[in-house]
Design an enzyme around this catalytic site. Structure first.
Site, PDB file in Angstrom:
ATOM      1  N   ASP A  50      45.260  36.878  39.452  1.00 50.13           N
ATOM      2  CA  ASP A  50      46.283  37.203  38.873  1.00 50.13           C
ATOM      3  C   ASP A  50      47.645  38.517  39.209  1.00 50.13           C
ATOM      4  O   ASP A  50      48.571  38.188  39.454  1.00 50.13           O
ATOM      5  CB  ASP A  50      47.205  36.876  36.925  1.00 50.13           C
ATOM      6  N   SER A  51      46.707  39.224  40.181  1.00 52.02           N
ATOM      7  CA  SER A  51      47.819  40.114  40.602  1.00 52.02           C
ATOM      8  C   SER A  51      48.084  39.887  41.687  1.00 52.02           C
ATOM      9  O   SER A  51      48.973  40.643  41.771  1.00 52.02           O
ATOM     10  CB  SER A  51      45.712  41.256  41.790  1.00 52.02           C
ATOM     11  N   ASP A  89      42.429  32.199  37.828  1.00 53.00           N
ATOM     12  CA  ASP A  89      42.373  33.541  37.156  1.00 53.00           C
ATOM     13  C   ASP A  89      42.899  32.798  36.380  1.00 53.00           C
ATOM     14  O   ASP A  89      44.509  32.866  36.122  1.00 53.00           O
ATOM     15  CB  ASP A  89      42.853  35.222  38.246  1.00 53.00           C
ATOM     16  N   GLU A 120      40.567  37.479  30.961  1.00 51.84           N
ATOM     17  CA  GLU A 120      39.147  38.294  30.611  1.00 51.84           C
ATOM     18  C   GLU A 120      39.151  38.480  29.067  1.00 51.84           C
ATOM     19  O   GLU A 120      40.150  37.599  27.740  1.00 51.84           O
ATOM     20  CB  GLU A 120      40.391  39.211  30.445  1.00 51.84           C
ATOM     21  N   GLU A 187      35.688  46.036  35.625  1.00 56.45           N
ATOM     22  CA  GLU A 187      36.410  46.875  35.863  1.00 56.45           C
ATOM     23  C   GLU A 187      36.675  48.531  35.269  1.00 56.45           C
ATOM     24  O   GLU A 187      36.856  48.567  34.464  1.00 56.45           O
ATOM     25  CB  GLU A 187      37.895  45.621  35.952  1.00 56.45           C
TER      26      GLU A 187
HETATM   27  O1  KIV Z   1      44.139  39.674  39.199  1.00 55.96           O
HETATM   28  C1  KIV Z   1      42.677  40.183  39.986  1.00 55.96           C
HETATM   29  O2  KIV Z   1      43.392  40.512  41.213  1.00 55.96           O
HETATM   30  C2  KIV Z   1      41.560  41.357  39.024  1.00 55.96           C
HETATM   31  C3  KIV Z   1      41.378  41.235  40.245  1.00 55.96           C
HETATM   32  C4  KIV Z   1      40.848  43.231  40.061  1.00 55.96           C
HETATM   33  C5  KIV Z   1      39.478  41.586  40.001  1.00 55.96           C
HETATM   34  O3  KIV Z   1      41.742  39.907  38.566  1.00 55.96           O
END
Ligand code: KIV
Length: 269
Positions: A50-51, A89, A120, A187
């Protein structure tokens, strides 16, 4: 040899589980078919993180992306990558209750070809992970610094700085393993704490800003290839100056269009 040259067999959940304390797992994020295809030549896991809401969509955090958007990007990644394990994610707010999590994770499996989802949260989310894994959905856990908690935590905070927090992180990792997750992202954790976390579970840990004592590493592709210029966390090694390469090439294109150097005879029908 830096990357695989032969066509690879599809990597499975079982393969990743078996990599505990063995050959380090290589994970990278991707949000589209173009880059997924490139990364698929060598990495083990592609995370549709979700980044993407920050790097791809220029938002200030990950919170506003929704499940349909995550599925759209995961479909694109699945179109490009045929051998890596692909993980979607789960976005903020899509797994707050067991019922909602199961409904949304089932939608993911039905609408795209993701092999697993990522969630998460530690002990407080174990009951949700248990519901998913006991309904045949593969779950990757995520503990330590959790970007979806940025507003409630008042910022991004490195974890594992004292004994109490290290104990809590170990409890989180154990609860996630017990709930049936196949691996855990760790993380933003102090390197000393990471070792204790990795040693406390029999499933692989994959670190990001968590030092070396893990079973694999993950980085966000736009950070590591130098395309995200807003902010560079300490743990990111930049393997390429992507922005500079693009800007230089773009300058050349602009110059050639304006000077009518492009297209020359080579590029004309
Ligand atoms: O959203 C993402 O890219 C992540 C990574 C930082 C593990 O959760």
């Amino acid at each position: 040899m830096s990357i695989q040259s032969k066509k690879r067999k599809k990597i499975t959940i079982h393969d990743i589980k078996n990599r505990k304390s063995k050959d380090p797992i290589v994970m990278i994020t991707a949000y589209d078919a173009l880059f997924a295809k490139l990364f698929d030549e060598g990495v083990d896991i592609i995370l549709v993180g979700d980044s993407l809401n920050m790097s791809f969509n220029a938002q200030k955090d990950t919170l506003s992306i929704n499940l349909d958007q995550m599925i759209y990007h995961t479909k694109a990644v699945c179109n490009g990558a045929k051998s890596s394990l692909i993980v979607l994610d789960m976005p903020f707010g899509s797994y707050t209750t067991k019922k909602q999590a199961l409904k949304n994770a089932t939608k993911v499996y039905k609408e795209c070809e993701a092999d697993a989802i990522k969630i998460e949260g530690g002990c407080e989310r174990a009951h949700i992970i248990k519901t998913l894994t006991s309904n045949s959905i593969a779950v990757m856990g995520h503990i330590g610094l959790m970007p979806q908690f940025v507003r409630s935590d008042g910022g991004y905070k490195v974890r594992g700085k004292d004994e109490t927090d290290i104990k809590k992180l170990i409890q989180d990792a154990k609860a996630i393993e017990e709930a049936g997750a196949f691996c855990i992202v760790v993380e933003g954790v102090k390197a000393e704490a990471t070792k204790a976390i990795t040693n406390s579970v029999s499933i692989p840990t994959i670190g990001i800003g968590a030092g070396r004592d893990v079973d694999g590493q993950v980085l966000v592709w736009s950070d590591m290839f130098g395309f995200f210029e807003e902010f560079k966390p300490k743990f990111v090694k930049q393997y390429l100056n992507g922005s500079k390469l693009i800007k230089d090439a773009l300058d050349q294109y602009i110059h050639e269009v304006k000077s009518k150097k492009f297209p020359n005879d080579e590029y004309i029908y």
